[in-house]
Design an enzyme around this catalytic site. Structure first.
Site, short mmCIF file in Angstrom:
data_model
loop_
_atom_site.label_atom_id
_atom_site.label_comp_id
_atom_site.label_asym_id
_atom_site.label_seq_id
_atom_site.Cartn_x
_atom_site.Cartn_y
_atom_site.Cartn_z
N ASP A 172 -23.72 -42.39 -0.34
CA ASP A 172 -23.13 -41.45 0.61
C ASP A 172 -23.84 -41.48 1.95
O ASP A 172 -24.97 -41.93 2.07
CB ASP A 172 -23.20 -40.02 0.04
CG ASP A 172 -24.63 -39.56 -0.16
OD1 ASP A 172 -25.42 -40.33 -0.75
OD2 ASP A 172 -24.97 -38.45 0.29
N GLU A 173 -23.18 -40.99 2.96
CA GLU A 173 -23.74 -40.72 4.28
C GLU A 173 -24.62 -41.88 4.79
O GLU A 173 -25.77 -41.67 5.16
CB GLU A 173 -24.55 -39.42 4.25
CG GLU A 173 -23.69 -38.20 3.97
CD GLU A 173 -24.50 -36.91 3.95
OE1 GLU A 173 -23.98 -35.87 4.38
OE2 GLU A 173 -25.66 -36.93 3.49
#
EC number: 3.2.1.52
Length: 762
Positions: A330-331
């Site tokens: 993620d991210e």
């Protein structure tokens, strides 16, 4: 399917203080959480004594379960059950494993009658859950770690036929932003087992800290497990591989699977501190000491990155026997990749259209490594970007859309959308609760969650494995604060994961939680009790004032007006309180068990309108002085030998508001109010004065959200103000992120008006 809905009134005395010489045979509370999916209550009760036999088949796992059950009786009742494989005619707790069982691995049947307790299941796990339900039918004092006298260990007669709705019923724990010791994790595993949760997702690596020992790469913990906080102190901690094995074994005895998370390709700064050559830029780096997302990530163009991660996986996999392995995903900012010649070369070589496909390439390479180890890969829903790895399970956190998309593609999904399952959110008003990351998720909202979206009705629903509560620890500064955020919402999610939708009822859940809070007390859990909300801590009025309190879920409130601390016998709040003179209100909430919340103190003060100043101002902004240095509290400014004069407007604000250069400033000016009134002010300044009065005081707080609003009676016109502004980084949140704003609203108004820097004059 018959569900028991009628519960007798619950009270702490009935839970614990019943004479064994006169054990009740009926009207005992039945309050199991999660709610069994089929339960029939019958008249009567069976009493466990030191002569009761614990009958188990010859299973090694169940022998360990016998130890857990006997530990409860030994500690709380002062006796142990006799463990045997021969079932007597009566006075027994017996477990039967049925080789022809077809109801599911976690299903069980539980019968309690005059002969004793009978648990039937197809597996040791199902039998364990049957015994857990039995423990919840006993008085909550069974969870005590010391002998409790005068308790009758009676179990009401019931017939239960039960099985979970979902196979994944978990809790995620981020130990990177803030570290917790092994004993704390064990305590949470004990409580998870009590509520039939079966998955512990252990988030072990981040930008803010690397928390697991890797023997081949010692600098991961030597350097990556420590960060220098904004106040100059060093924060750190990590788990040795022996400690990891200890936690995994402890969880396994409670039939909890442990899933490690090793973040990649983003959230990897702590790893790059010790091994900067694995980045796109080469560093040097420091472990991130503020929250948020770091742009420096693993370089997707360097082969040595993949060798490094393969080596780490080689060491981590043997520690975690469960089939799943979480890789984060993620991210991951693409800024460095866009400028990195190695990453761009990789994209050309592999025919990748953009950096999102480069991330997919990265994830799919790691998937092959995990498959070679016999592991199933899980990633957050960003792993959908650029094409989903063939065997990946998606953990959907940015809403439900990612999970819906993955399920439609035939991938398994764990639903973890922030609106329902993020336990770092506020569960009460941000004006009275300790600082949190934001969001607002009440106990009822968590309880209401259905992990199967309407878009996946029918055959596609089978891809939803379940859900979990996600515990992100940015603003959980102590183990006690972890628990304050986690409980009781994680218990609501336990019921979400176990109980069929048609058998859930929030009001009934609240009743069944009454004895569970007593159990949590025995486990030393610092669970959240809703605080009285509504009035400010400091409220002004001119003629009269009325205080109207509420709570985030129905709960009794008690209060005093004489300055004493309210207790269970204090006046019960039933309607708004009105005052025409100064007063001090102390108020708190009280659970049915007698456990009370913290006390809120409300000062109400009768005031005349403070007159406006007769003054001419010719400059926009503020005027004052500043000094460079780390100042955590206002008193720290007393040691400053030399201040520098400064006039602050939007153009030169950076002088005192640069994230990389901590400062302290004391600034003066005027604000202008449009009419006479009672004005409420809110700000994240460390201190805000009107005239000589300190109105808002955030001194020493993590200033993520203002929790110190106050009101004052002020006349129309200009009023002198003083601002004490410490440009520091406390608890991972820099003051400079607050944009230097002050807001006010007149009593009766709904919205606040913003006073920008250019609105001050001097």
């Amino acid at each position: 399917m018959k569900i028991l809905r009628k519960l007798v009134p619950l009270c702490a005395v009935l839970f614990a203080m019943v004479s064994c010489s006169n054990c009740p045979k009926g009207d005992l509370p039945v309050a199991i959480v999660p709610q069994p999916n089929q339960l029939v209550r019958q008249d009567g009760a069976f009493t466990v004594t030191k002569k009761t036999s614990l009958v188990l088949p010859g299973s090694e796992k169940l022998q360990k379960v016998a130890g857990l059950i006997n530990q409860r009786f030994s500690q709380a009742a002062g006796f142990e059950l006799v463990v045997t494989d021969e079932k007597p005619s009566s006075n027994f707790i017996a477990v039967e494993l049925d080789p022809a069982w077809t109801k599911g691995d976690e299903a069980y049947e539980l019968t309690v009658d005059k002969s004793g307790v009978q648990v039937k299941a197809g597996t040791e796990r199902g039998a364990f859950y049957g015994l857990v339900s039995m423990l919840q039918l006993l008085p909550p004092a069974i969870e005590s770690t010391t002998v409790v006298d005068d308790v009758c260990w009676s179990i009401p007669f019931v017939q239960i036929d039960d099985a979970p709705r979902f196979v994944w019923r978990g809790m995620h724990l981020d130990v990177c932003r803030h570290f917790v010791p092994v004993e704390f994790i064990k305590k949470q595993l004990d409580v998870m087992a009590l509520f039939k949760m079966n998955t512990f997702h252990w988030h072990l690596t981040e930008d803010q800290g690397w928390r697991i020992e890797i023997k081949k790469y010692p600098k991961l913990t030597e350097l990556g497990s420590k960060r220098v906080e904004g106040d100059g102190s060093v924060y750190g901690g990590f788990y040795t591989q022996d400690e990891v094995r200890e936690v995994v074994a402890y969880a396994a005895e409670r039939f909890i699977n442990v899933v490690p998370e090793i973040e990649l390709p983003g959230h990897s700064l702590a790893a790059l501190v010790g091994y900067p050559e694995l980045s796109c830029t080469g560093g040097p780096f420091e472990v991130r000491n503020v929250w948020g997302v770091e742009p420096d990530v693993y370089c997707a163009g360097k082969e040595e990155v993949f060798h490094f991660l393969e080596d780490i996986i080689d060491e981590v996999v043997p520690l975690f026997p469960y089939e799943y392995f979480h890789i984060g995903g993620d991210e991951c900012p693409k800024d460095r990749w866009k400028k990195c010649p190695d990453c761009q070369r990789r994209m050309r070589k592999e025919g990748l259209k953009n950096e999102h496909e480069l991330q997919s390439y990265f994830v799919q390479r790691i998937e092959k490594v995990l498959l070679a180890h016999g592991k199933k890969m899980i990633g957050w829903d960003e792993i959908l970007e650029g094409g989903l790895a063939p065997s990946a399970t998606v953990m959907s956190w940015r809403g439900e859309e990612g999970g819906i998309e993955a399920a439609k593609q035939g991938h398994d999904v764990i639903m973890t959308p922030g609106n329902w399952v993020y336990l770092d959110h506020y569960q009460g008003s941000s004006k009275v609760e300790p600082v949190a990351i934001g969001g607002y998720t009440t106990l009822e909202e968590s309880y209401s969650y259905n992990p199967v979206p309407k878009e996946l009705e029918g055959e596609q629903a089978k891809y939803i494995l379940g859900t979990q509560g996600n515990v992100w620890s940015e603003y959980m500064y102590t183990p006690e604060m972890f628990e304050y955020r986690i409980y009781p919402r994680i218990i609501a999610l336990a019921e979400v994961g176990w109980t069929q939708v048609e058998n859930k009822n929030f009001d009934d859940f609240l009743k069944r939680m009454d004895p569970q809070f007593v159990r949590l007390d025995y486990h030393g859990i610092n669970y959240h009790i809703p605080l009285p909300e509504g009035p400010l801590n400091q409220m002004a009025f001119t003629d009269s004032i009325t205080l109207d309190f509420s709570t985030s879920r129905p709960i009794k409130m008690v209060y005093t007006l004489d300055g004493t601390e309210p207790d269970q016998n204090s006046q019960v709040y039933g309607s708004p309180l009105s005052f025409t003179e100064n007063a001090t209100v102390k108020i708190r909430s009280v659970l049915n068990s007698g456990k009370m919340s913290a006390v809120r103190t409300i000062q109400v003060e009768k005031q005349d309108y403070a007159p406006a100043a007769t003054v001419e101002t010719s400059h926009s902004g503020l005027n004052g002085r500043y000094a460079e240095g780390i100042f955590v509290q206002v008193k720290d400014t007393e040691s400053v030998d030399q201040w520098t004069d400064i006039a602050v407007d939007r153009k030169n604000l950076k002088t005192i508001n640069d994230y990389k250069t901590p400062t302290a400033a004391v600034l003066d000016g005027y604000i202008e109010l449009p009419e006479n009134g009672i004005y409420e002010f809110q700000t994240n300044f460390d201190q805000f004065f009107i005239g000589d009065q300190l109105l808002v005081n955030n001194d020493g707080e993590v200033k993520r959200f203002s929790r110190s609003n106050a009101s004052m009676a002020l006349a129309k016109g200009k009023h002198p103000v003083k601002i004490v502004y410490l440009n520091n980084n406390i608890g991972g949140f820099p003051q400079s992120w607050n944009y230097f704003n002050l807001e006010y609203r007149k009593s009766g108004d709904e919205k606040f008006s913003l006073i920008k820097l250019e609105d001050y004059t001097y």
